[in-house]
Design a protein around this motif. Structure first.
Motif, PDB file in Angstrom:
ATOM      1  N   ASN A 192       0.862  -1.182   0.000  1.00 37.47           N
ATOM      2  CA  ASN A 192       0.000   0.000   0.000  1.00 37.47           C
ATOM      3  C   ASN A 192       0.902   1.236   0.000  1.00 37.47           C
ATOM      4  O   ASN A 192       1.377   1.672   1.043  1.00 37.47           O
ATOM      5  CB  ASN A 192      -0.888  -0.038   1.254  1.00 37.47           C
ATOM      6  CG  ASN A 192      -1.830   1.149   1.331  1.00 37.47           C
ATOM      7  OD1 ASN A 192      -1.662   2.132   0.610  1.00 37.47           O
ATOM      8  ND2 ASN A 192      -2.814   1.060   2.200  1.00 37.47           N
ATOM      9  N   LEU A 193       1.136   1.762  -1.193  1.00 40.65           N
ATOM     10  CA  LEU A 193       2.067   2.897  -1.311  1.00 40.65           C
ATOM     11  C   LEU A 193       1.458   4.197  -0.792  1.00 40.65           C
ATOM     12  O   LEU A 193       2.172   5.152  -0.509  1.00 40.65           O
ATOM     13  CB  LEU A 193       2.493   3.076  -2.774  1.00 40.65           C
ATOM     14  CG  LEU A 193       3.352   1.959  -3.375  1.00 40.65           C
ATOM     15  CD1 LEU A 193       3.618   2.230  -4.857  1.00 40.65           C
ATOM     16  CD2 LEU A 193       4.674   1.798  -2.618  1.00 40.65           C
ATOM     17  N   ALA A 194       0.132   4.240  -0.687  1.00 36.59           N
ATOM     18  CA  ALA A 194      -0.529   5.478  -0.259  1.00 36.59           C
ATOM     19  C   ALA A 194      -0.586   5.613   1.267  1.00 36.59           C
ATOM     20  O   ALA A 194      -0.902   6.691   1.790  1.00 36.59           O
ATOM     21  CB  ALA A 194      -1.952   5.526  -0.827  1.00 36.59           C
ATOM     22  N   LEU A 195      -0.264   4.526   1.972  1.00 38.08           N
ATOM     23  CA  LEU A 195      -0.448   4.531   3.429  1.00 38.08           C
ATOM     24  C   LEU A 195       0.389   5.608   4.148  1.00 38.08           C
ATOM     25  O   LEU A 195      -0.154   6.357   4.974  1.00 38.08           O
ATOM     26  CB  LEU A 195      -0.145   3.125   3.968  1.00 38.08           C
ATOM     27  CG  LEU A 195      -0.425   2.832   5.423  1.00 38.08           C
ATOM     28  CD1 LEU A 195      -1.838   3.210   5.811  1.00 38.08           C
ATOM     29  CD2 LEU A 195      -0.202   1.350   5.703  1.00 38.08           C
ATOM     30  N   PRO A 196       1.706   5.739   3.842  1.00 40.91           N
ATOM     31  CA  PRO A 196       2.481   6.764   4.556  1.00 40.91           C
ATOM     32  C   PRO A 196       1.908   8.175   4.361  1.00 40.91           C
ATOM     33  O   PRO A 196       1.812   8.940   5.329  1.00 40.91           O
ATOM     34  CB  PRO A 196       3.880   6.648   3.936  1.00 40.91           C
ATOM     35  CG  PRO A 196       3.949   5.222   3.446  1.00 40.91           C
ATOM     36  CD  PRO A 196       2.558   4.898   2.980  1.00 40.91           C
ATOM     37  N   ALA A 197       1.473   8.480   3.137  1.00 43.27           N
ATOM     38  CA  ALA A 197       0.937   9.828   2.888  1.00 43.27           C
ATOM     39  C   ALA A 197      -0.373  10.023   3.657  1.00 43.27           C
ATOM     40  O   ALA A 197      -0.666  11.128   4.148  1.00 43.27           O
ATOM     41  CB  ALA A 197       0.703  10.041   1.391  1.00 43.27           C
ATOM     42  N   TRP A 198      -1.167   8.949   3.771  1.00 42.01           N
ATOM     43  CA  TRP A 198      -2.435   9.049   4.512  1.00 42.01           C
ATOM     44  C   TRP A 198      -2.151   9.372   5.980  1.00 42.01           C
ATOM     45  O   TRP A 198      -2.784  10.247   6.575  1.00 42.01           O
ATOM     46  CB  TRP A 198      -3.214   7.734   4.383  1.00 42.01           C
ATOM     47  CG  TRP A 198      -4.600   7.796   4.938  1.00 42.01           C
ATOM     48  CD1 TRP A 198      -5.721   8.249   4.301  1.00 42.01           C
ATOM     49  CD2 TRP A 198      -5.015   7.410   6.272  1.00 42.01           C
ATOM     50  NE1 TRP A 198      -6.808   8.158   5.155  1.00 42.01           N
ATOM     51  CE2 TRP A 198      -6.402   7.650   6.362  1.00 42.01           C
ATOM     52  CE3 TRP A 198      -4.344   6.885   7.385  1.00 42.01           C
ATOM     53  CZ2 TRP A 198      -7.139   7.393   7.517  1.00 42.01           C
ATOM     54  CZ3 TRP A 198      -5.081   6.631   8.535  1.00 42.01           C
ATOM     55  CH2 TRP A 198      -6.457   6.881   8.597  1.00 42.01           C
ATOM     56  N   ILE A 199      -1.154   8.668   6.553  1.00 39.05           N
ATOM     57  CA  ILE A 199      -0.804   8.919   7.964  1.00 39.05           C
ATOM     58  C   ILE A 199      -0.296  10.360   8.127  1.00 39.05           C
ATOM     59  O   ILE A 199      -0.676  11.074   9.053  1.00 39.05           O
ATOM     60  CB  ILE A 199       0.294   7.931   8.445  1.00 39.05           C
ATOM     61  CG1 ILE A 199      -0.179   6.478   8.321  1.00 39.05           C
ATOM     62  CG2 ILE A 199       0.786   8.259   9.847  1.00 39.05           C
ATOM     63  CD1 ILE A 199      -1.077   5.987   9.402  1.00 39.05           C
ATOM     64  N   GLN A 200       0.560  10.772   7.179  1.00 38.69           N
ATOM     65  CA  GLN A 200       1.125  12.139   7.259  1.00 38.69           C
ATOM     66  C   GLN A 200       0.035  13.200   7.197  1.00 38.69           C
ATOM     67  O   GLN A 200       0.187  14.289   7.731  1.00 38.69           O
ATOM     68  CB  GLN A 200       2.064  12.395   6.070  1.00 38.69           C
ATOM     69  CG  GLN A 200       3.245  11.465   5.988  1.00 38.69           C
ATOM     70  CD  GLN A 200       4.549  12.133   6.368  1.00 38.69           C
ATOM     71  OE1 GLN A 200       4.613  13.338   6.404  1.00 38.69           O
ATOM     72  NE2 GLN A 200       5.557  11.345   6.664  1.00 38.69           N
TER      73      GLN A 200
END
Ligand SMILES: C[S@@+](CC[C@H](N)C(=O)[O-])C[C@H]1O[C@@H](n2cnc3c(N)ncnc32)[C@H](O)[C@@H]1O
Length: 333
Positions: A192-200
């Motif tokens: 899930n490449l979008a996960l870090p940006a979602w957390i940020q």
């Protein structure tokens, strides 16, 4: 995966199918028993008691039942949030949530607000997401001798088919190359490449983020023996691994890599304040029967619900709870 789940009026979460509960495709913890949401409410109360005018923001509120049960419990505890915000990407589910909340907590409806995007300013209070991260689109990959291949989707004779080609996604290549030393050639999984940006992007100035989902740390997620990944589909309470059928009619989901969540949180200046399985979290939050044992039928029914939420071979072990805090140092129970 994004189109199959979220294409306006066609995707699984955007169209009007039943989804949750006995008549739907799968059942989530808040649909099993209000006791689950009451435990979350008690955790929220600890934070709301320490923050003046604190709010709750729930991502992906499903049928709206968790919001209703949390608000009812917080009302009992005399600890209502100033606002209960819901950020839900499915317009159909937004309507369903409103109907549930108007029915269950009509007197609190003025406190509830649906956001169409992340709030412009950061908030103080609690952010909740139950089974939201598992519904985010992922990339499916295979480790080859020469490099990394990606599972693309094509159409042949009106049917969806896999097309496995060398990936053109540089970020995917970089992230998967980091896993290569531990894994055999031919290994298939997803990321899930979008996960870090979602957390940020979580808009929290002070308080707690509580993330609940099925998953494990990276070492278990990318275990050499888990060589076909975790992608699963749910259709009428049947589970299978073919996302190319029943498109728009079935749920498609993957487990959550909690190592990624924790690392992204630290990079976003959040503190990982807790990580445990669902059984431990619920028991520490006061999960206990509330029904008189003399009312045998109702008591047994509730006992069964508690078992489903906590037993290791049900939801107790696979589901994890991660607590992230921002500028909040009070010890959480
Ligand atoms: C598996 S359902 C869980 C629903 C509910 N939380 C429950 O436990 O019953 C996933 C929910 O997350 C929503 N969702 C998925 N991605 C989202 C995102 N990026 N932001 C907000 N909601 C999202 C879906 O529309 C759906 O309501």
């Amino acid at each position: 995966m994004h189109h199959a789940l979220y294409a306006p009026s066609l995707g699984y979460y955007s169209a009007g199918s039943r989804k949750f509960g006995a008549e739907g495709d799968f059942i989530t913890a808040p649909e099993i028993s209000p006791l689950f949401s009451h435990c979350i409410a008690r955790q929220c109360q600890q934070v709301l008691a320490a923050i003046e005018n604190g709010v709750i923001l729930e991502f992906g509120a499903g049928s709206g039942i968790m919001a209703a049960d949390i608000l009812q419990e917080l009302e009992q505890l005399d600890s209502l949030p100033k606002k209960y915000l819901i950020l839900e990407i499915s317009a159909d589910l937004q309507q369903r949530q409103r109907a549930t909340l108007e029915k269950q907590v009509p007197h609190l409806i003025d406190r509830i607000e649906w956001l169409q995007q992340l709030p412009a300013t950061t908030l103080q209070g609690v952010i909740l997401a139950n089974e939201v991260l598992d519904a985010m689109p992922v990339h499916r990959f295979r480790l080859d001798e020469q490099g990394i291949s990606e599972f693309y989707v094509t159409v042949e004779e009106s049917e969806f088919k896999w097309q496995i080609l060398p990936t053109e996604n540089e970020e995917l290549r970089e992230e998967v190359e980091k896993l290569r030393p531990n894994l055999p050639i031919g290994y298939i999984s997803e990321i899930n490449l979008a996960l870090p940006a979602w957390i940020q992007s979580l808009p929290l100035a002070t308080g707690l983020v509580l993330l609940i989902d099925y998953g494990f740390p990276s070492s278990e997620y990318y275990h050499p023996q888990r060589n076909e990944g975790t992608l699963m589909c749910h259709y009428r309470h049947q589970t299978h691994d073919n996302p190319l059928i029943n498109v728009g009619l079935q749920d498609i989901t993957t487990h959550v890599n909690f190592t990624t969540v924790g690392k992204a949180a630290i990079a976003a200046n959040l503190k990982v304040a807790g990580y445990t399985n669902q059984a431990n979290f619920l028991l520490a939050s006061g999960l206990a029967p509330t029904i008189d044992p003399n009312d045998t039928k109702a008591y047994l029914q509730q006992a069964q619900q508690i078992k489903t939420l906590t037993l290791p071979n049900e939801m107790g072990e696979l589901f994890k709870v991660m607590a992230l805090t921002a500028n909040f140092d009070i010890q959480l129970n």
